[in-house]
Design an enzyme around this catalytic site. Structure first.
Site, mmCIF file in Angstrom:
data_model
loop_
_atom_site.group_PDB
_atom_site.id
_atom_site.type_symbol
_atom_site.label_atom_id
_atom_site.label_comp_id
_atom_site.label_asym_id
_atom_site.label_seq_id
_atom_site.Cartn_x
_atom_site.Cartn_y
_atom_site.Cartn_z
ATOM 1 N N LYS A 32 16.983 6.238 11.378
ATOM 2 C CA LYS A 32 17.475 6.005 9.941
ATOM 3 C C LYS A 32 15.433 6.415 9.126
ATOM 4 O O LYS A 32 15.305 6.501 10.511
ATOM 5 C CB LYS A 32 17.093 4.183 9.592
ATOM 6 C CG LYS A 32 16.396 3.158 10.299
ATOM 7 C CD LYS A 32 16.920 2.209 9.984
ATOM 8 C CE LYS A 32 15.250 0.841 10.595
ATOM 9 N NZ LYS A 32 15.771 0.102 10.746
ATOM 10 N N TYR A 92 -16.139 5.842 1.786
ATOM 11 C CA TYR A 92 -16.006 4.608 0.537
ATOM 12 C C TYR A 92 -16.624 3.799 0.848
ATOM 13 O O TYR A 92 -17.010 2.477 2.074
ATOM 14 C CB TYR A 92 -14.974 5.208 0.204
ATOM 15 C CG TYR A 92 -14.401 6.050 -0.657
ATOM 16 C CD1 TYR A 92 -14.919 6.530 -1.889
ATOM 17 C CD2 TYR A 92 -13.023 6.845 0.033
ATOM 18 C CE1 TYR A 92 -14.312 7.632 -1.953
ATOM 19 C CE2 TYR A 92 -12.733 7.908 -1.075
ATOM 20 C CZ TYR A 92 -13.195 8.406 -1.480
ATOM 21 O OH TYR A 92 -12.782 9.192 -2.390
#
Length: 363
Positions: free
Chosen positions: A43, A263
């Site tokens: 999956k 940042y």
């Protein structure tokens, strides 16, 4: 001083490389440990590693089933030429049942409403569907609750002209927590559900409850088949990691001690050093929440400095630096493990591996 990679000289794209031999090793370990057939769960595009490639490696090593979450994933395997028995287990009531039936895909059925829709599609086509009745054994997620289970098995018994119940399935919520009481309770609930199905006249040949952790550590949960997801990709004791994520250095700069990075200026250079920029970030699957992360670069573990950006990460390459185009191993193949990245980010390895973004080249 800043050095920037020349256009065309550095393939400035991260790469995720699958090791089929590691997949095969993991299947063999799981088969030997569980002692029952293995369903390879591919999956989410094989946990981000490429469903077709993982499926072929798993089947080559002795897995006898493939498993997907959605019908679309199972259909893609069929269209890739994979004819192995395949189970898809999460569907809306109005799923494309007819395509599943035409392609001989087994489907999980969690409610009487799903069963009615599946039976109607089978009757339209004049075939019998292969169904695995799904019981909730403690997750309160997918699968029929105890009251709904009674209704479901009665409906299945009444639809035997169109639906063959080939299996009963469930899932354990805490198999990774040794001794957790929900595991024994889930096994009892599952056994009771199977007994109820048989009492209704159904004869499921396959009982499957165990995923990787139970396949490895809970013998009473193994029954007739184990569904292996995480373990297929090396998440689990005694297994090999199957994926390596790399990224090239596209820019370097020499900085002074104390230079703020990234940042929020959450980190500063600890000394006079060279910073290396890698073109990979949280859009590519590196968790922004990771703290204390490292990569393998220039033959040594190097710390990530500052916050991980959407597209970039900055690494302390040391005072000697590294050449432009040097390739960093973000995880796998001698570098940090997926489990380490999960620990740095406060999550599980599954999320790290399946989070690798679409713009990362697969090979």
């Amino acid at each position: 001083m800043i050095a920037l990679a020349e256009a065309g000289r550095v393939a400035a794209r991260p790469m995720l490389r699958l090791d089929p031999a590691a997949v095969a090793h993991n299947v063999r370990v799981l088969r030997r440990t569980a002692g029952v057939p293995v369903l390879a769960a591919v999956k989410a595009d094989g946990f981000g590693c490429g469903a077709e490639a993982v499926a072929r490696a798993a089947l080559g090593a002795g897995a006898t089933w493939l498993g997907t979450t959605t019908l679309a994933e199972a259909v893609a395997l069929r269209r890739a030429g994979l004819a192995a028995r395949t189970l898809a287990w999460l569907h809306p009531v109005d799923a494309d049942w007819e395509t599943a039936l035409r392609l001989r895909i087994d489907v999980a059925v969690p409610s009487a409403d799903h069963l009615a829709a599946l039976a109607a599609a089978a009757r339209r086509l004049g075939v019998r569907a292969a169904a695995h009745l799904h019981v909730d054994t403690g997750m309160a997620r997918d699968g029929a609750s105890v009251p709904e289970w009674r209704r479901l098995v009665r409906a299945a018994a009444g639809a035997r002209d169109a639906v063959e119940v080939v299996g009963v399935m469930g899932h354990l919520p805490c198999a990774d927590l040794p001794g957790h009481p929900s595991t024994a309770a889930g096994i009892r609930a599952f056994a009771g559900a199977v007994a109820a199905a048989r009492a209704a006249g159904l004869r499921p040949a396959l009982r499957h409850l165990a995923a990787t952790e139970a396949a490895l550590h809970v013998p009473a949960a193994r029954f007739d088949l184990v569904r292996v997801g995480a373990g297929l990709y090396g998440i689990g004791e005694g297994l090999r990691e199957v994926a390596t994520l790399t990224a090239p250095v596209v820019l370097t700069r020499r900085v002074r001690a104390g230079t703020p990075v990234g940042y929020g200026h959450t980190a500063t250079a600890p000394r006079d050093t060279v910073l290396a920029t890698l073109p990979v970030g949280f859009a590519d699957g590196l968790p922004r929440s990771a703290v204390g992360a490292e990569v393998l670069l220039g033959g040594a573990r190097r710390p990530v400095l500052g916050r991980i950006s959407m597209d970039q990460v900055v690494v302390d390459a040391g005072p000697a630096g590294v050449p432009l185009g040097s390739v960093a191993t973000v995880f796998g193949d001698g570098g940090p493990s997926v489990a380490e990245w999960a620990a740095w980010a406060g999550t599980n390895p599954h999320e790290v591996l399946t989070g690798v973004g679409a713009r990362v080249v697969r090979s």
